[in-house]
Design a protein around this motif. Structure first.
Motif, PDB file in Angstrom:
ATOM      1  N   ILE A   1      36.980  56.088  79.163  1.00 12.70           N
ATOM      2  CA  ILE A   1      37.702  55.623  80.354  1.00 12.70           C
ATOM      3  C   ILE A   1      38.144  56.822  81.189  1.00 12.70           C
ATOM      4  O   ILE A   1      38.051  56.802  82.421  1.00 12.70           O
ATOM      5  CB  ILE A   1      38.904  54.729  79.951  1.00 12.70           C
ATOM      6  CG1 ILE A   1      38.392  53.397  79.395  1.00 12.70           C
ATOM      7  CG2 ILE A   1      39.826  54.492  81.145  1.00 12.70           C
ATOM      8  CD1 ILE A   1      39.466  52.528  78.763  1.00 12.70           C
ATOM      9  N   GLY A   2      38.601  57.889  80.535  1.00 14.95           N
ATOM     10  CA  GLY A   2      38.971  59.112  81.260  1.00 14.95           C
ATOM     11  C   GLY A   2      37.778  59.718  81.971  1.00 14.95           C
ATOM     12  O   GLY A   2      37.878  60.139  83.139  1.00 14.95           O
TER      13      GLY A   2
ATOM     14  N   LEU B   1      39.178  55.471  75.013  1.00 15.77           N
ATOM     15  CA  LEU B   1      40.049  56.117  76.008  1.00 15.77           C
ATOM     16  C   LEU B   1      39.385  57.364  76.605  1.00 15.77           C
ATOM     17  O   LEU B   1      39.538  57.646  77.792  1.00 15.77           O
ATOM     18  CB  LEU B   1      41.400  56.460  75.398  1.00 15.77           C
ATOM     19  CG  LEU B   1      42.298  55.261  75.091  1.00 15.77           C
ATOM     20  CD1 LEU B   1      43.547  55.701  74.354  1.00 15.77           C
ATOM     21  CD2 LEU B   1      42.654  54.523  76.364  1.00 15.77           C
TER      22      LEU B   1
ATOM     23  N   GLY C   1      48.146  55.958  78.459  1.00 16.30           N
ATOM     24  CA  GLY C   1      46.803  56.230  78.965  1.00 16.30           C
ATOM     25  C   GLY C   1      46.635  55.968  80.448  1.00 16.30           C
ATOM     26  O   GLY C   1      45.957  56.711  81.153  1.00 16.30           O
TER      27      GLY C   1
ATOM     28  N   LEU D   1      43.791  61.201  72.030  1.00 17.05           N
ATOM     29  CA  LEU D   1      43.790  60.122  73.016  1.00 17.05           C
ATOM     30  C   LEU D   1      44.253  58.810  72.401  1.00 17.05           C
ATOM     31  O   LEU D   1      44.919  58.017  73.068  1.00 17.05           O
ATOM     32  CB  LEU D   1      42.398  59.970  73.630  1.00 17.05           C
ATOM     33  CG  LEU D   1      41.989  61.080  74.591  1.00 17.05           C
ATOM     34  CD1 LEU D   1      40.513  60.956  74.952  1.00 17.05           C
ATOM     35  CD2 LEU D   1      42.837  61.058  75.838  1.00 17.05           C
ATOM     36  N   GLY D   2      43.910  58.584  71.137  1.00 16.41           N
ATOM     37  CA  GLY D   2      44.400  57.383  70.461  1.00 16.41           C
ATOM     38  C   GLY D   2      45.919  57.384  70.368  1.00 16.41           C
ATOM     39  O   GLY D   2      46.566  56.349  70.513  1.00 16.41           O
TER      40      GLY D   2
ATOM     41  N   TRP E   1      47.197  58.779  82.844  1.00 18.19           N
ATOM     42  CA  TRP E   1      46.197  59.841  82.920  1.00 18.19           C
ATOM     43  C   TRP E   1      45.061  59.503  83.893  1.00 18.19           C
ATOM     44  O   TRP E   1      44.262  60.372  84.243  1.00 18.19           O
ATOM     45  CB  TRP E   1      45.629  60.133  81.529  1.00 18.19           C
ATOM     46  CG  TRP E   1      46.602  60.880  80.683  1.00 18.19           C
ATOM     47  CD1 TRP E   1      47.447  60.370  79.752  1.00 18.19           C
ATOM     48  CD2 TRP E   1      46.842  62.281  80.723  1.00 18.19           C
ATOM     49  NE1 TRP E   1      48.200  61.364  79.194  1.00 18.19           N
ATOM     50  CE2 TRP E   1      47.849  62.559  79.776  1.00 18.19           C
ATOM     51  CE3 TRP E   1      46.311  63.338  81.456  1.00 18.19           C
ATOM     52  CZ2 TRP E   1      48.332  63.839  79.533  1.00 18.19           C
ATOM     53  CZ3 TRP E   1      46.789  64.611  81.211  1.00 18.19           C
ATOM     54  CH2 TRP E   1      47.784  64.854  80.276  1.00 18.19           C
TER      55      TRP E   1
ATOM     56  N   GLU F   1      47.855  58.772  72.520  1.00 16.15           N
ATOM     57  CA  GLU F   1      48.356  58.637  73.901  1.00 16.15           C
ATOM     58  C   GLU F   1      48.057  57.254  74.492  1.00 16.15           C
ATOM     59  O   GLU F   1      48.246  57.035  75.674  1.00 16.15           O
ATOM     60  CB  GLU F   1      47.699  59.702  74.804  1.00 16.15           C
ATOM     61  CG  GLU F   1      48.157  61.107  74.548  1.00 16.15           C
ATOM     62  CD  GLU F   1      49.569  61.344  75.047  1.00 16.15           C
ATOM     63  OE1 GLU F   1      49.901  60.940  76.177  1.00 16.15           O
ATOM     64  OE2 GLU F   1      50.350  61.933  74.280  1.00 16.15           O
ATOM     65  N   ARG F   2      47.611  56.332  73.658  1.00 16.46           N
ATOM     66  CA  ARG F   2      47.159  55.014  74.113  1.00 16.46           C
ATOM     67  C   ARG F   2      48.173  54.319  75.024  1.00 16.46           C
ATOM     68  O   ARG F   2      47.811  53.749  76.043  1.00 16.46           O
ATOM     69  CB  ARG F   2      46.842  54.170  72.879  1.00 16.46           C
ATOM     70  CG  ARG F   2      46.305  52.827  73.127  1.00 16.46           C
ATOM     71  CD  ARG F   2      45.933  52.077  71.848  1.00 16.46           C
ATOM     72  NE  ARG F   2      46.753  52.409  70.700  1.00 16.46           N
ATOM     73  CZ  ARG F   2      46.284  52.945  69.575  1.00 16.46           C
ATOM     74  NH1 ARG F   2      45.021  53.197  69.446  1.00 16.46           N
ATOM     75  NH2 ARG F   2      47.097  53.219  68.560  1.00 16.46           N
TER      76      ARG F   2
ATOM     77  N   PRO G   1      39.408  53.207  69.425  1.00 20.08           N
ATOM     78  CA  PRO G   1      40.297  53.356  70.585  1.00 20.08           C
ATOM     79  C   PRO G   1      40.306  54.757  71.186  1.00 20.08           C
ATOM     80  O   PRO G   1      40.361  54.907  72.405  1.00 20.08           O
ATOM     81  CB  PRO G   1      41.668  52.965  70.063  1.00 20.08           C
ATOM     82  CG  PRO G   1      41.575  52.983  68.585  1.00 20.08           C
ATOM     83  CD  PRO G   1      40.136  52.798  68.226  1.00 20.08           C
ATOM     84  N   GLY G   2      40.238  55.789  70.371  1.00 19.23           N
ATOM     85  CA  GLY G   2      40.235  57.151  70.909  1.00 19.23           C
ATOM     86  C   GLY G   2      38.992  57.420  71.739  1.00 19.23           C
ATOM     87  O   GLY G   2      39.061  57.979  72.836  1.00 19.23           O
TER      88      GLY G   2
END
Length: 176
Positions: free
Chosen positions: A77-78, A74, A25, A18-19, A28, A21-22, A70-71
């Motif tokens: 947040i998902g 995210l 993001g 996920l980091g 998603w 894919e920042r 950050p990972g």
């Protein structure tokens, strides 16, 4: 020589991906919301109304603790997007909830306002709301019914009519 570190597993691997894919993001988020909606409709029973809100609040609390990671941020947040989709589906279900007929009843007198007139091969089908159905309590009266009628007299949306009719519950879904 130092041996290479083993690859990360589980949440660490997901958080790392996920980091990476920042930058994408935000793309998603609709996937998460759709996943939450899908989970809601896949449940075999209606969940308690407060459950999804409590989960969303817990996720939001963890978001405050995720600063600097950050990972993990995210991922949370998902999960919040999934919870938001679940809540949206549940709220919509509550808003459109209405009494439905459980069995065939009638003939009885049905009075209501014409919402829509749909021509058929012989006659037409009308959608009625603002219903009063003889022998059915107001709390058990559906919000709308469809009734098949002949071609006379002419009807337009907004007209009020009173007819004798046999009412049946809605059919099962064609595709589950």
């Amino acid at each position: 020589m130092v041996p290479p570190a083993p690859p990360p597993h589980g949440l660490a691997r997901l958080a790392g991906w996920l980091g990476d894919e920042r930058e994408r993001g935000v793309l998603w988020l609709p996937v998460g919301v759709g996943l939450g909606i899908g989970v809601y409709f896949a449940l075999p029973v209606e969940p308690v109304p407060w459950l999804a809100g409590a989960i969303l609040l817990a996720i939001l609390a963890f978001l405050a603790a995720a600063r600097g990671r950050p990972g993990f941020l995210l991922l949370l947040i998902g999960l919040a997007a999934v919870a938001a989709g679940f809540i949206a589906a549940q709220v919509r279900t509550i808003l459109v909830e209405a009494p439905m007929l459980e069995r065939r009843i009638g003939p009885l007198t049905v009075e209501g306002r014409v919402v829509e007139v749909e021509p058929l091969g012989r006659g037409r089908r009308v959608l009625l709301d603002e219903l009063q159905i003889s022998g059915v309590a107001a709390a058990s009266t559906p919000r709308r019914v469809r009734i098949r009628l002949g071609s006379e007299p002419p009807l337009a949306p907004g007209s009020r009519i009173r007819v004798r009719a046999v009412l049946s519950p809605p059919p099962a879904p064609a595709v589950p």
